[in-house]
Write a protein that holds these residues in place. Structure first.
Motif, mmCIF file in Angstrom:
data_model
loop_
_atom_site.group_PDB
_atom_site.id
_atom_site.type_symbol
_atom_site.label_atom_id
_atom_site.label_comp_id
_atom_site.label_asym_id
_atom_site.label_seq_id
_atom_site.Cartn_x
_atom_site.Cartn_y
_atom_site.Cartn_z
ATOM 1 N N LYS A 12 62.311 -1.039 62.702
ATOM 2 C CA LYS A 12 61.828 -0.101 61.698
ATOM 3 C C LYS A 12 63.018 0.446 60.896
ATOM 4 O O LYS A 12 64.045 0.798 61.456
ATOM 5 N N ILE A 13 62.848 0.507 59.595
ATOM 6 C CA ILE A 13 63.910 1.010 58.727
ATOM 7 C C ILE A 13 63.726 2.510 58.556
ATOM 8 O O ILE A 13 62.750 2.966 57.979
ATOM 9 N N THR A 14 64.657 3.287 59.094
ATOM 10 C CA THR A 14 64.585 4.743 58.986
ATOM 11 C C THR A 14 65.932 5.318 58.602
ATOM 12 O O THR A 14 66.974 4.812 58.993
ATOM 13 N N LEU A 50 68.072 5.434 56.090
ATOM 14 C CA LEU A 50 69.183 4.651 55.571
ATOM 15 C C LEU A 50 70.092 5.532 54.739
ATOM 16 O O LEU A 50 69.632 6.318 53.919
ATOM 17 N N ARG A 51 71.387 5.383 54.938
ATOM 18 C CA ARG A 51 72.373 6.090 54.132
ATOM 19 C C ARG A 51 73.344 5.111 53.499
ATOM 20 O O ARG A 51 73.658 5.196 52.330
ATOM 21 N N ALA A 52 73.806 4.153 54.298
ATOM 22 C CA ALA A 52 74.789 3.187 53.830
ATOM 23 C C ALA A 52 74.332 1.783 54.202
ATOM 24 O O ALA A 52 74.006 1.513 55.356
ATOM 25 N N ILE A 53 74.307 0.895 53.210
ATOM 26 C CA ILE A 53 73.912 -0.489 53.468
ATOM 27 C C ILE A 53 75.014 -1.437 52.998
ATOM 28 O O ILE A 53 75.789 -1.118 52.099
ATOM 29 N N GLY A 54 75.055 -2.578 53.637
ATOM 30 C CA GLY A 54 75.968 -3.649 53.248
ATOM 31 C C GLY A 54 75.156 -4.852 52.824
ATOM 32 O O GLY A 54 74.129 -5.168 53.434
ATOM 33 N N ILE A 55 75.613 -5.514 51.771
ATOM 34 C CA ILE A 55 74.887 -6.663 51.230
ATOM 35 C C ILE A 55 75.853 -7.833 51.120
ATOM 36 O O ILE A 55 76.972 -7.690 50.622
ATOM 37 N N ASP A 56 75.414 -8.992 51.596
ATOM 38 C CA ASP A 56 76.219 -10.203 51.476
ATOM 39 C C ASP A 56 75.269 -11.384 51.552
ATOM 40 O O ASP A 56 74.080 -11.229 51.828
ATOM 41 N N GLU A 57 75.818 -12.562 51.317
ATOM 42 C CA GLU A 57 75.021 -13.762 51.500
ATOM 43 C C GLU A 57 75.557 -14.499 52.714
ATOM 44 O O GLU A 57 76.725 -14.346 53.080
ATOM 45 N N LEU A 63 61.212 -1.212 50.519
ATOM 46 C CA LEU A 63 61.538 0.191 50.791
ATOM 47 C C LEU A 63 60.651 1.138 49.994
ATOM 48 O O LEU A 63 60.277 0.851 48.862
ATOM 49 N N SER A 64 60.363 2.287 50.582
ATOM 50 C CA SER A 64 59.630 3.329 49.869
ATOM 51 C C SER A 64 60.591 4.051 48.929
ATOM 52 O O SER A 64 61.817 3.927 49.054
ATOM 53 N N ASP A 65 60.053 4.822 48.016
ATOM 54 C CA ASP A 65 60.893 5.611 47.110
ATOM 55 C C ASP A 65 61.780 6.577 47.893
ATOM 56 O O ASP A 65 62.942 6.788 47.549
ATOM 57 N N ARG A 66 61.241 7.140 48.955
ATOM 58 C CA ARG A 66 62.024 8.067 49.780
ATOM 59 C C ARG A 66 63.191 7.359 50.465
ATOM 60 O O ARG A 66 64.299 7.883 50.525
ATOM 61 N N GLN A 67 62.938 6.165 50.991
ATOM 62 C CA GLN A 67 64.013 5.406 51.623
ATOM 63 C C GLN A 67 65.107 5.074 50.613
ATOM 64 O O GLN A 67 66.298 5.191 50.910
ATOM 65 N N LYS A 68 64.698 4.665 49.422
ATOM 66 C CA LYS A 68 65.677 4.351 48.375
ATOM 67 C C LYS A 68 66.492 5.583 47.996
ATOM 68 O O LYS A 68 67.698 5.490 47.788
ATOM 69 N N LYS A 69 65.837 6.726 47.920
ATOM 70 C CA LYS A 69 66.517 7.962 47.540
ATOM 71 C C LYS A 69 67.588 8.354 48.550
ATOM 72 O O LYS A 69 68.615 8.936 48.198
ATOM 73 N N ASN A 70 67.375 8.034 49.830
ATOM 74 C CA ASN A 70 68.327 8.399 50.884
ATOM 75 C C ASN A 70 69.582 7.534 50.903
ATOM 76 O O ASN A 70 70.588 7.918 51.487
ATOM 77 N N ILE A 71 69.535 6.362 50.294
ATOM 78 C CA ILE A 71 70.701 5.477 50.290
ATOM 79 C C ILE A 71 71.720 6.020 49.287
ATOM 80 O O ILE A 71 71.442 6.147 48.110
ATOM 81 N N SER A 72 72.898 6.349 49.788
ATOM 82 C CA SER A 72 73.932 6.897 48.902
ATOM 83 C C SER A 72 75.139 5.975 48.759
ATOM 84 O O SER A 72 75.970 6.172 47.890
ATOM 85 N N THR A 81 70.944 -3.590 42.599
ATOM 86 C CA THR A 81 71.180 -2.266 43.175
ATOM 87 C C THR A 81 71.061 -1.181 42.114
ATOM 88 O O THR A 81 70.416 -0.153 42.349
ATOM 89 N N LEU A 82 71.630 -1.398 40.955
ATOM 90 C CA LEU A 82 71.541 -0.392 39.882
ATOM 91 C C LEU A 82 70.099 -0.212 39.408
ATOM 92 O O LEU A 82 69.712 0.885 39.014
ATOM 93 N N LYS A 83 69.317 -1.269 39.468
ATOM 94 C CA LYS A 83 67.914 -1.191 39.065
ATOM 95 C C LYS A 83 67.085 -0.378 40.065
ATOM 96 O O LYS A 83 66.250 0.430 39.676
ATOM 97 N N HIS A 84 67.343 -0.561 41.348
ATOM 98 C CA HIS A 84 66.518 0.063 42.385
ATOM 99 C C HIS A 84 67.051 1.397 42.897
ATOM 100 O O HIS A 84 66.264 2.276 43.243
ATOM 101 N N ILE A 85 68.360 1.538 42.995
ATOM 102 C CA ILE A 85 68.955 2.791 43.479
ATOM 103 C C ILE A 85 70.183 3.146 42.625
ATOM 104 O O ILE A 85 71.323 3.086 43.090
ATOM 105 N N PRO A 86 69.937 3.534 41.382
ATOM 106 C CA PRO A 86 71.041 3.802 40.442
ATOM 107 C C PRO A 86 71.943 4.959 40.854
ATOM 108 O O PRO A 86 73.072 5.050 40.391
#
Length: 102
Positions: A10-12, A14-21, A62-71, A85-90
């Motif tokens: 479960k995704i709860t 979230l503050r910091a995420i890492g993205i890679d391929e 992700l919900s809007d709330r989850q997106k808002k918490n990612i800083s 990322t800029l489109k979803h969590i600017p």
């Protein structure tokens, strides 16, 4: 396979995420991988490569709330991940990982 193929727990909070391929077979076949950097665990693997649309698949779960918490978002310097990322969590701060800067 243009979908999120794996999700771990479960995704709860979230503050910091890492993205890679990640490479999924020899040649240039990739999938996008997103990790929770605070908990040190993968959140999702999916898409058909390292395109903007591939990361959009994760953000759309992700919900809007989850997106808002990612800083904080750590990623390579690829334009597709940055655009998604800029489109979803600017509001999030983007940090480029040191291996791509060097």
């Amino acid at each position: 396979m243009n979908k999120l193929v794996s999700r771990f727990g479960k995704i709860t909070k979230l503050r910091a995420i890492g993205i890679d391929e990640i490479s999924i077979r020899k040649g240039h076949a990739y999938m996008t991988c997103v990790s929770d950097l605070d908990k040190g665990r993968p959140l999702g693997i999916g898409g058909e490569g390292r395109r903007e649309e591939d990361l959009d698949l994760f953000y759309n779960t992700l919900s809007d709330r989850q997106k808002k918490n990612i800083s904080l978002v750590v990623m390579d310097m690829g334009e597709p991940f940055r655009k998604s990322t800029l489109k979803h969590i600017p509001h999030a701060q983007i940090i480029y990982d040191k291996f791509h800067i060097l």
